[in-house]
Scaffold this motif. Structure first.
Motif, PDB file in Angstrom:
ATOM      1  N   ARG A 311       3.088   0.381  -8.809  1.00 56.34           N
ATOM      2  CA  ARG A 311       3.235  -0.929  -9.451  1.00 56.34           C
ATOM      3  C   ARG A 311       3.934  -1.875  -8.488  1.00 56.34           C
ATOM      4  NH1 ARG A 311       4.430   3.028 -13.188  1.00 56.34           N
ATOM      5  NH2 ARG A 311       2.936   3.135 -14.931  1.00 56.34           N
ATOM      6  N   GLY A 312       3.192  -2.883  -8.034  1.00 52.41           N
ATOM      7  CA  GLY A 312       3.762  -3.843  -7.096  1.00 52.41           C
ATOM      8  C   GLY A 312       2.685  -4.468  -6.239  1.00 52.41           C
ATOM      9  N   GLY A 313       3.085  -5.421  -5.405  1.00 54.94           N
ATOM     10  CA  GLY A 313       2.132  -6.145  -4.579  1.00 54.94           C
ATOM     11  C   GLY A 313       2.154  -5.735  -3.127  1.00 54.94           C
ATOM     12  N   ASN A 314       2.601  -4.510  -2.829  1.00 49.91           N
ATOM     13  CA  ASN A 314       2.757  -4.102  -1.439  1.00 49.91           C
ATOM     14  C   ASN A 314       2.302  -2.668  -1.201  1.00 49.91           C
ATOM     15  OD1 ASN A 314       4.746  -2.976  -2.973  1.00 49.91           O
ATOM     16  ND2 ASN A 314       6.464  -3.791  -1.808  1.00 49.91           N
ATOM     17  N   GLN A 315       1.237  -2.238  -1.883  1.00 51.62           N
ATOM     18  CA  GLN A 315       0.734  -0.875  -1.740  1.00 51.62           C
ATOM     19  C   GLN A 315      -0.314  -0.823  -0.621  1.00 51.62           C
ATOM     20  OE1 GLN A 315       1.350   2.043  -3.550  1.00 51.62           O
ATOM     21  NE2 GLN A 315       3.012   1.102  -4.701  1.00 51.62           N
ATOM     22  N   PRO A 316      -0.073  -0.060   0.456  1.00 56.07           N
ATOM     23  CA  PRO A 316      -1.048   0.016   1.552  1.00 56.07           C
ATOM     24  C   PRO A 316      -2.191   0.962   1.226  1.00 56.07           C
ATOM     25  CG  PRO A 316       0.854   1.374   2.069  1.00 56.07           C
ATOM     26  CD  PRO A 316       1.151   0.718   0.738  1.00 56.07           C
ATOM     27  N   VAL A 317      -3.411   0.482   1.416  1.00 57.56           N
ATOM     28  CA  VAL A 317      -4.615   1.268   1.127  1.00 57.56           C
ATOM     29  C   VAL A 317      -5.532   1.233   2.346  1.00 57.56           C
ATOM     30  CG1 VAL A 317      -6.725   1.341  -0.265  1.00 57.56           C
ATOM     31  CG2 VAL A 317      -4.522   0.940  -1.365  1.00 57.56           C
ATOM     32  N   MET A 318      -6.019   2.399   2.771  1.00 54.00           N
ATOM     33  CA  MET A 318      -6.985   2.459   3.860  1.00 54.00           C
ATOM     34  C   MET A 318      -8.394   2.386   3.306  1.00 54.00           C
ATOM     35  SD  MET A 318      -8.018   2.719   6.975  1.00 54.00           S
ATOM     36  CE  MET A 318      -6.649   3.242   8.025  1.00 54.00           C
ATOM     37  N   THR A 322     -14.363   0.548   6.496  1.00 59.23           N
ATOM     38  CA  THR A 322     -14.127  -0.454   7.539  1.00 59.23           C
ATOM     39  C   THR A 322     -12.992  -0.078   8.478  1.00 59.23           C
ATOM     40  OG1 THR A 322     -12.555  -1.712   6.184  1.00 59.23           O
ATOM     41  CG2 THR A 322     -14.898  -2.262   5.946  1.00 59.23           C
ATOM     42  N   ARG A 323     -12.199   0.950   8.089  1.00 60.69           N
ATOM     43  CA  ARG A 323     -11.022   1.367   8.846  1.00 60.69           C
ATOM     44  C   ARG A 323      -9.973   0.276   8.899  1.00 60.69           C
ATOM     45  NH1 ARG A 323      -9.868   6.130   8.767  1.00 60.69           N
ATOM     46  NH2 ARG A 323      -8.613   5.945  10.656  1.00 60.69           N
ATOM     47  N   ARG A 324      -9.961  -0.611   7.934  1.00 59.80           N
ATOM     48  CA  ARG A 324      -8.919  -1.631   7.823  1.00 59.80           C
ATOM     49  C   ARG A 324      -7.948  -1.238   6.711  1.00 59.80           C
ATOM     50  NH1 ARG A 324      -9.416  -6.431  10.508  1.00 59.80           N
ATOM     51  NH2 ARG A 324     -11.455  -6.978  11.354  1.00 59.80           N
ATOM     52  N   VAL A 325      -6.683  -1.600   6.903  1.00 61.02           N
ATOM     53  CA  VAL A 325      -5.670  -1.361   5.879  1.00 61.02           C
ATOM     54  C   VAL A 325      -5.549  -2.610   5.011  1.00 61.02           C
ATOM     55  CG1 VAL A 325      -3.230  -0.909   5.427  1.00 61.02           C
ATOM     56  CG2 VAL A 325      -4.393   0.279   7.295  1.00 61.02           C
ATOM     57  N   ARG A 382     -19.032   8.800  -2.985  1.00 66.54           N
ATOM     58  CA  ARG A 382     -18.236   8.674  -1.765  1.00 66.54           C
ATOM     59  C   ARG A 382     -16.825   8.193  -2.074  1.00 66.54           C
ATOM     60  NH1 ARG A 382     -21.061   4.662   1.767  1.00 66.54           N
ATOM     61  NH2 ARG A 382     -22.023   6.431   2.868  1.00 66.54           N
ATOM     62  N   LEU A 383     -15.852   8.782  -1.413  1.00 63.38           N
ATOM     63  CA  LEU A 383     -14.479   8.272  -1.453  1.00 63.38           C
ATOM     64  C   LEU A 383     -14.385   7.112  -0.478  1.00 63.38           C
ATOM     65  CD1 LEU A 383     -11.457   8.680  -2.364  1.00 63.38           C
ATOM     66  CD2 LEU A 383     -11.196  10.068  -0.296  1.00 63.38           C
ATOM     67  N   THR A 384     -13.974   5.937  -0.949  1.00 65.10           N
ATOM     68  CA  THR A 384     -13.968   4.743  -0.097  1.00 65.10           C
ATOM     69  C   THR A 384     -12.579   4.242   0.256  1.00 65.10           C
ATOM     70  OG1 THR A 384     -14.156   3.346  -2.072  1.00 65.10           O
ATOM     71  CG2 THR A 384     -16.209   3.939  -0.937  1.00 65.10           C
TER      72      THR A 384
END
Length: 456
Positions: A311-318, A322-325, A382-384
């Protein structure tokens, strides 16, 4: 206190299910409230957090130390709840609020009222003066748990008795408490004019033949910001209740179906995911948050209760494609167990034949692979997307049906705009583009904002 801007305040207490006690002062309505105590790590956007329907049944702790300094503009409300005898229209669904310091005298040109005044008007209990760092550390160590906040009862045995008798979050259908009772439209006419200073006109507006996609949206507690983001991407909605039969949705002949965010335990909402099971493969489907879990359950997957949620606005997701975070906004306490979708397809998973034994999906991040499983109901999936904090699943794509979903909120209400491209991806899916998720995230993340427009 009488000589300060806060004025005279009454005492308040927060008791957790494990017996931990926090004392403070009332900064909302008088009363007593029970719910699951959780925390949100956003640095701004407290009003959007307060009015997010996904917080139904919960007591929300804000980790940022001061809340209310820029007040409230009602145009930013996220609840689309139409109102009933128990709660007025657009009212927050959260049970109570916990903060370190509540500002009663906001300063902001858009502010119409203060947070304490808003909470008092709507009868929502809140407590300030709590060491929120200690509370959050306790929840991280011991997990989210039930709690009770009161400004009127201070006998801990009595509070513990009331808490023990309160309904639990797990197993309770909270979606039906925040969904709309009847179908209703949502179009460009519903976009708030107060946001025009920051946002550009919706896609296709002013064009002779705009590419508008007709969408049916399941309201499981939808945030207005999500609907607004999709409208700006070229969609017009009929919003329907959470338990609308699939046959009725298909009879509307939509270009696509959207599954919204929502509160609580997804396993307690079979009326929705059984309908989703009938929709997948017959119409393009896009799910967000609870909608992602509905698609997962429709595929026969297992959902787990997370220790303290995201819960929050700062969760990093790969983004594995695209290999972008992406730095994302999230609000959920349950998550997909990806291996439960099926066995890996080695030739599409970098030659890997077995799921990682510890369940940590950062295994795929390290190898740069978006793995594919064979699902009994819908074929290859597929896991994306993967959460980089804890390695949980954040997004899937069905390869044999026009359907995809993510666990987070891409609408920046509040939060970053990295995931804005998902709105574009849904429009591309409905337009029949086979590679609809191949989008330059860096270019798309500022699309639709006036401040991103170059002046001649």
């Amino acid at each position: 206190m009488a000589s300060t801007s806060k004025g005279n305040t009454s005492p308040a207490v927060l008791l957790l299910a494990d017996g931990t006690v926090f004392y403070g002062r009332s900064c909302g309505a008088a009363g007593t409230a029970t719910g699951e105590v959780c925390f949100n790590t956003s640095l701004e956007g407290y009003f959007e957090v307060m009015t997010d329907p996904s917080y139904a049944g919960q007591i929300v702790t804000m980790t940022y130390p001061q809340i209310g300094n820029y007040g409230i503009d009602l145009a930013d409300v996220q609840s689309a709840f139409p109102g009933d005898g128990s709660r007025p229209a657009n009212a927050p669904a959260m049970r109570a609020m916990v903060v370190r310091d509540m500002c009663p005298t906001p300063s902001n040109w858009r502010s119409a009222t203060s947070v304490p005044a808003y909470l008092q008007k709507l009868g929502i209990v809140a407590i300030e003066g709590v060491d929120t760092r200690a509370l959050v550390q306790h929840l991280r160590d011991n997990g989210a748990q039930m709690g009770i906040v009161s400004t009127e009862e201070f006998d801990l045995d009595e509070l513990a008795s009331r808490l023990a008798a309160a309904p639990q979050l797990v197993g309770e259908n909270l979606v039906k408490t925040v969904s709309c009772p009847e179908p209703h439209p949502f179009t460009t006419a519903d976009l708030p004019a107060a946001h025009d200073f920051a946002l550009a006109s919706p896609a296709g507006e002013g064009v002779a033949n705009p590419a508008v996609h007709r969408v049916v949206a399941y309201d499981c507690g939808v945030k207005r910001g999500i609907l607004e983001g999709l409208v700006r991407a070229g969609c017009e909605f009929v919003v329907v209740p959470w338990n609308t039969p699939a046959a009725e949705v298909l009879a509307m002949n939509p270009d696509g179906v959207f599954l919204s965010n929502g509160p609580g335990d997804p396993d307690a909402v079979p009326e929705t995911y059984t309908q989703v099971q009938q929709l997948i493969g017959r119409v393009p489907v896009f799910g967000i948050c609870l909608g992602h879990q509905m698609i997962s359950l429709a595929a026969g997957a297992q959902i787990e209760k997370l220790k303290f949620g995201h819960r929050g606005g700062n969760q990093p997701v790969m983004n594995l494609l695209t290999r972008r975070v992406e730095i994302t906004a999230q609000n959920h306490g349950f998550g997909l167990v990806f291996p439960s979708l099926g066995a890996l397809v080695p030739e599409l998973s970098g030659g890997v034949a077995e799921h990682p034994t510890d369940g940590d999906l950062r295994f795929w991040v390290e190898r740069g692979i978006a793995p594919v499983v064979e699902n009994e109901r819908f074929g290859r999936i597929r896991l994306t997307h993967v959460n980089l904090n804890d390695g949980t699943a954040e997004g899937i794509q069905l390869l044999n049906a026009p359907c995809f979903s993510v666990q987070y909120h891409p609408e920046a209400s509040p939060g970053p705009t990295d995931a804005h491209y998902l709105f574009t991806a849904f429009a591309r899916l409905m337009a029949g583009e086979p590679d609809y998720l191949s989008i330059d995230i860096a270019a798309d993340r500022l699309a639709g904002w006036n401040f991103a427009t170059e002046e001649n």
